[in-house]
Design a protein around this motif. Structure first.
Motif, mmCIF file in Angstrom:
data_model
loop_
_atom_site.group_PDB
_atom_site.id
_atom_site.type_symbol
_atom_site.label_atom_id
_atom_site.label_comp_id
_atom_site.label_asym_id
_atom_site.label_seq_id
_atom_site.Cartn_x
_atom_site.Cartn_y
_atom_site.Cartn_z
ATOM 1 N N ARG A 92 21.001 -9.432 4.993
ATOM 2 C CA ARG A 92 19.742 -9.981 5.461
ATOM 3 C C ARG A 92 19.878 -11.490 5.564
ATOM 4 N NH1 ARG A 92 16.236 -9.064 1.274
ATOM 5 N NH2 ARG A 92 15.911 -11.259 0.975
ATOM 6 N N THR A 93 19.292 -12.074 6.591
ATOM 7 C CA THR A 93 19.333 -13.532 6.739
ATOM 8 C C THR A 93 18.076 -14.136 6.147
ATOM 9 O OG1 THR A 93 18.272 -13.536 8.903
ATOM 10 C CG2 THR A 93 20.674 -13.314 8.879
ATOM 11 N N ASP A 94 18.077 -15.451 6.011
ATOM 12 C CA ASP A 94 16.926 -16.171 5.453
ATOM 13 C C ASP A 94 15.666 -15.971 6.280
ATOM 14 O OD1 ASP A 94 18.737 -17.132 3.628
ATOM 15 O OD2 ASP A 94 18.943 -19.080 4.570
ATOM 16 N N THR A 95 15.831 -15.710 7.570
ATOM 17 C CA THR A 95 14.676 -15.629 8.465
ATOM 18 C C THR A 95 14.184 -14.207 8.648
ATOM 19 O OG1 THR A 95 16.132 -15.506 10.397
ATOM 20 C CG2 THR A 95 15.345 -17.702 9.727
ATOM 21 N N GLU A 96 14.852 -13.219 8.053
ATOM 22 C CA GLU A 96 14.423 -11.836 8.183
ATOM 23 C C GLU A 96 13.574 -11.437 6.988
ATOM 24 O OE1 GLU A 96 17.978 -9.553 8.564
ATOM 25 O OE2 GLU A 96 18.341 -10.219 10.613
ATOM 26 N N ARG B 255 20.750 -32.028 17.365
ATOM 27 C CA ARG B 255 19.855 -30.895 17.091
ATOM 28 C C ARG B 255 20.482 -29.583 17.560
ATOM 29 N NH1 ARG B 255 14.704 -32.244 15.483
ATOM 30 N NH2 ARG B 255 14.159 -34.443 15.722
ATOM 31 N N ARG B 256 21.124 -29.607 18.701
ATOM 32 C CA ARG B 256 21.771 -28.409 19.245
ATOM 33 C C ARG B 256 22.923 -27.959 18.339
ATOM 34 N NH1 ARG B 256 20.803 -24.083 22.487
ATOM 35 N NH2 ARG B 256 22.739 -22.978 22.192
ATOM 36 N N ALA B 257 23.716 -28.911 17.868
ATOM 37 C CA ALA B 257 24.834 -28.575 16.977
ATOM 38 C C ALA B 257 24.327 -27.950 15.678
ATOM 39 C CB ALA B 257 25.677 -29.810 16.690
ATOM 40 N N CYS B 258 23.247 -28.485 15.125
ATOM 41 C CA CYS B 258 22.651 -27.913 13.912
ATOM 42 C C CYS B 258 22.180 -26.487 14.174
ATOM 43 C CB CYS B 258 21.482 -28.775 13.426
ATOM 44 S SG CYS B 258 21.966 -30.364 12.750
ATOM 45 N N ALA B 259 21.526 -26.281 15.296
ATOM 46 C CA ALA B 259 21.048 -24.940 15.655
ATOM 47 C C ALA B 259 22.215 -23.986 15.855
ATOM 48 C CB ALA B 259 20.187 -25.016 16.911
ATOM 49 N N ASP B 260 23.297 -24.457 16.447
ATOM 50 C CA ASP B 260 24.472 -23.617 16.667
ATOM 51 C C ASP B 260 25.102 -23.177 15.351
ATOM 52 O OD1 ASP B 260 24.157 -23.804 19.414
ATOM 53 O OD2 ASP B 260 25.732 -25.323 19.667
ATOM 54 N N VAL B 261 25.201 -24.085 14.380
ATOM 55 C CA VAL B 261 25.757 -23.743 13.067
ATOM 56 C C VAL B 261 24.864 -22.704 12.383
ATOM 57 C CG1 VAL B 261 26.258 -24.620 10.745
ATOM 58 C CG2 VAL B 261 27.022 -25.900 12.748
ATOM 59 N N ALA B 262 23.558 -22.894 12.457
ATOM 60 C CA ALA B 262 22.627 -21.939 11.852
ATOM 61 C C ALA B 262 22.744 -20.571 12.519
ATOM 62 C CB ALA B 262 21.199 -22.469 11.943
ATOM 63 N N LEU B 263 22.895 -20.551 13.828
ATOM 64 C CA LEU B 263 23.040 -19.293 14.555
ATOM 65 C C LEU B 263 24.334 -18.583 14.156
ATOM 66 C CD1 LEU B 263 22.147 -17.273 16.710
ATOM 67 C CD2 LEU B 263 23.297 -18.723 18.398
ATOM 68 N N MET B 264 25.426 -19.325 14.045
ATOM 69 C CA MET B 264 26.696 -18.716 13.618
ATOM 70 C C MET B 264 26.544 -18.057 12.254
ATOM 71 S SD MET B 264 29.760 -21.285 14.777
ATOM 72 C CE MET B 264 28.946 -22.857 14.619
ATOM 73 N N MET C 58 35.184 -11.075 9.069
ATOM 74 C CA MET C 58 33.941 -11.785 9.256
ATOM 75 C C MET C 58 33.490 -12.462 7.969
ATOM 76 S SD MET C 58 31.624 -9.606 11.853
ATOM 77 C CE MET C 58 32.402 -8.026 12.020
ATOM 78 N N ALA C 59 33.742 -11.802 6.845
ATOM 79 C CA ALA C 59 33.382 -12.416 5.565
ATOM 80 C C ALA C 59 34.189 -13.689 5.353
ATOM 81 C CB ALA C 59 33.618 -11.439 4.418
ATOM 82 N N ARG C 60 35.458 -13.671 5.744
ATOM 83 C CA ARG C 60 36.282 -14.884 5.619
ATOM 84 C C ARG C 60 35.753 -15.991 6.517
ATOM 85 N NH1 ARG C 60 42.297 -13.332 6.439
ATOM 86 N NH2 ARG C 60 42.228 -15.451 7.215
ATOM 87 N N LEU C 61 35.324 -15.630 7.719
ATOM 88 C CA LEU C 61 34.755 -16.642 8.619
ATOM 89 C C LEU C 61 33.503 -17.267 8.021
ATOM 90 C CD1 LEU C 61 35.096 -14.948 12.106
ATOM 91 C CD2 LEU C 61 36.324 -16.950 11.294
ATOM 92 N N LEU C 62 32.645 -16.431 7.439
ATOM 93 C CA LEU C 62 31.435 -16.946 6.813
ATOM 94 C C LEU C 62 31.782 -17.877 5.660
ATOM 95 C CD1 LEU C 62 28.360 -16.924 6.763
ATOM 96 C CD2 LEU C 62 28.475 -14.926 5.272
ATOM 97 N N ALA C 63 32.772 -17.479 4.861
ATOM 98 C CA ALA C 63 33.206 -18.330 3.744
ATOM 99 C C ALA C 63 33.779 -19.641 4.261
ATOM 100 C CB ALA C 63 34.233 -17.591 2.897
ATOM 101 N N MET C 64 34.578 -19.567 5.320
ATOM 102 C CA MET C 64 35.164 -20.788 5.893
ATOM 103 C C MET C 64 34.076 -21.710 6.427
ATOM 104 S SD MET C 64 38.446 -19.077 7.779
ATOM 105 C CE MET C 64 38.908 -20.540 8.687
#
Length: 66
Positions: free
Chosen positions: A60-64, A40-49, A1-7
């Motif tokens: 912790r995420t930016d929104t927590e 807008r949906r694509a931007c939201a999807d990237v943020a959600l991922m 998962m860390a690799r996915l986040l980095a990618m």
């Protein structure tokens, strides 16, 4: 998962979506309402991922709250 986040961070997806949204907002990229919705949906999807990957890694995420 860390690799996915980095990618995800290394891709230009978020930057490209931001550029498209900025051009649409400035009126230099004419878009129909459906196109704007898709951007807008694509931007939201990237943020959600990103948030979900951080959460899965126990970060912790930016929104927590701290």
């Amino acid at each position: 998962m860390a690799r996915l986040l980095a990618m995800l961070g290394q891709t230009r997806i978020a930057s490209n979506l931001n550029q498209l949204a900025k051009m649409a907002h400035l009126g230099t990229l004419p878009v129909l309402p459906d196109t704007e919705h898709d951007i807008r949906r694509a931007c939201a999807d990237v943020a959600l991922m990103r948030r979900e990957l951080l959460r899965a890694l126990g970060r912790r995420t930016d929104t927590e709250p701290s």
